[in-house]
Design a protein around this motif. Sequence first.
Motif, PDB file in Angstrom:
ATOM      1  N   GLU A   4      51.714-119.358 -43.422  1.00 27.30           N
ATOM      2  CA  GLU A   4      53.174-119.775 -43.669  1.00 27.30           C
ATOM      3  C   GLU A   4      53.474-119.742 -45.369  1.00 27.30           C
ATOM      4  OE1 GLU A   4      53.857-122.318 -39.572  1.00 27.30           O
ATOM      5  OE2 GLU A   4      53.583-123.482 -41.618  1.00 27.30           O
ATOM      6  N   LYS A   5      52.636-120.270 -46.035  1.00 32.88           N
ATOM      7  CA  LYS A   5      53.020-120.663 -47.412  1.00 32.88           C
ATOM      8  C   LYS A   5      52.936-119.342 -48.209  1.00 32.88           C
ATOM      9  CE  LYS A   5      48.142-121.381 -48.846  1.00 32.88           C
ATOM     10  NZ  LYS A   5      47.905-120.249 -50.104  1.00 32.88           N
ATOM     11  N   THR A  32      56.129-126.681 -40.233  1.00 33.53           N
ATOM     12  CA  THR A  32      55.061-125.716 -39.640  1.00 33.53           C
ATOM     13  C   THR A  32      55.191-125.531 -38.548  1.00 33.53           C
ATOM     14  OG1 THR A  32      52.619-125.560 -39.638  1.00 33.53           O
ATOM     15  CG2 THR A  32      53.563-127.684 -39.570  1.00 33.53           C
ATOM     16  N   ARG A  59      59.531-126.488 -46.518  1.00 36.18           N
ATOM     17  CA  ARG A  59      60.163-125.229 -46.183  1.00 36.18           C
ATOM     18  C   ARG A  59      61.168-124.849 -45.914  1.00 36.18           C
ATOM     19  NH1 ARG A  59      56.975-121.134 -41.541  1.00 36.18           N
ATOM     20  NH2 ARG A  59      57.478-123.093 -40.229  1.00 36.18           N
ATOM     21  N   TYR A 113      52.340-124.737 -36.907  1.00 36.72           N
ATOM     22  CA  TYR A 113      51.081-124.382 -36.448  1.00 36.72           C
ATOM     23  C   TYR A 113      50.767-125.284 -35.465  1.00 36.72           C
ATOM     24  CZ  TYR A 113      50.151-121.516 -40.499  1.00 36.72           C
ATOM     25  OH  TYR A 113      49.927-120.615 -41.701  1.00 36.72           O
TER      26      TYR A 113
END
Length: 471
Positions: A131-132, A432, A289, A434
């Motif tokens: 994601e980063k 996130t 984010r 995740y």
Amino acid sequence: MVNYPAWYTTPMAQVVLVGITCFATVGMFSAVSNLGAGGLSDVALSDTANGVLYACFALTGLISGGITNLLGPRLTLFFGTLGYALYVGSLWCYQTQGTGWFIILAGALLGVSAALLWSAQGCIMMSYPLEKDKGKAFAVFWAIFQFGSFIGSLIALAINIRSGGLSAVSTSTYIAFLIIIFIGVASSFLILPPNKVIREDGTIVKLDAASKPHEEVVGLFRLFKDWRMLALAPMFFASNYFYAYQGAVNAAVFDGPTRALNATLEGAGAIVGALMIGYLVLDLKFLDRRTRGYFGLAVVAVLSIIVWAVALSWQVTFDRWDVSAANKNRIPFINYHDSNYKGKAALYFFYYFADACYQALAYWIMSALTNDPFTLARYAGLYKALQSAGAAGSFGMDAVATPFLNEHLASWLMILVSLPLAWIVVRTVKETNYEDEKMVYVDDAKREAAEHGAAGPESSSIEKQSVEATA
């Protein structure tokens, strides 16, 4: 089972490889088009071929994500590259034989294959990285891909400056471009399926290499029920709409060498813009984010307002009739030596600088909604479908000699309308995904396979990749 080197199974290696594939196919297609030959010597034929191309692209894009998930990205990418070779061949055939019908047919087939290519590309670029790193993944891909167009533009510029014009492309030039395209076709087989790609945190992108037909039917139905995709639809539709207008003004106002220089500046602007927003905006480490999404949206909004406002100040000084060949008192072509060209050069650079930022933001928002490669393949297909529908409409608008000012305002207003709707979607972005999506680690997959007595070639391959990745 093949044991791949650790570096080869990394997401960024796969993004670079798909960038090379697009550089050698889509990039070379754009490059040879910039040379001014083939169907492009007949504006009406060019508009017709592009309209058919994007119409087929739009229709196929609706199901291309499902096809990608059924066939896998490697095979889909392979089929997606074939249309580019056919279309460049049709340009060559038109120049030597005058077969206009072949260009239109090749355009239709290219529309189908391009939808497959871009769905596979979107799946890889958006789902493989962590994601980063998703902003950087776009930056790397877009820079490599646009470098193909940049090289072709440099070739056109060199020929134009030396000869003062370019009326035809030699057979040897077409052969050289086709060779590069076929290298791109072959490079598609270097792409790995999601179950072979291991991220730096030890997770596998997806345990399954492909989905099943009934899953894609359900997935397609859910796609059209997703309010976030409906909110992003105007952004998708607007993302290529302005190409027809910008290209038409470039062809109508500037002489041959200057058109080639503008195309070179476009390529440079796209590369710089992608690297800037990918590395310096969308993947900033010290921002969360959602804030990065807001930052990217603000950058795109500012660029869209400034660049298009400057373009408007120039556009109101002339219209299509002023630069029409039917007008006996037409204004002279602008040459890059002219004193009034400097501002126009900057405009064409920033047109594509802003375009790269706009495209990056669209991809980043989609990739921030999920990490699942099958879902993202469907998102990419819908994105390209609506994008191509917009492009088809814009080429149709230009084909009927719509006033340049109307084309300009339509393109700009679509961008401005899309941004508040994109902001609504960015508001839903989580820090996130995740925690909500099942993440499979290499070690866990290996352990589960061993517990079930399935430690065969597949698990052995995963184990070796895991050892090499952590070595």
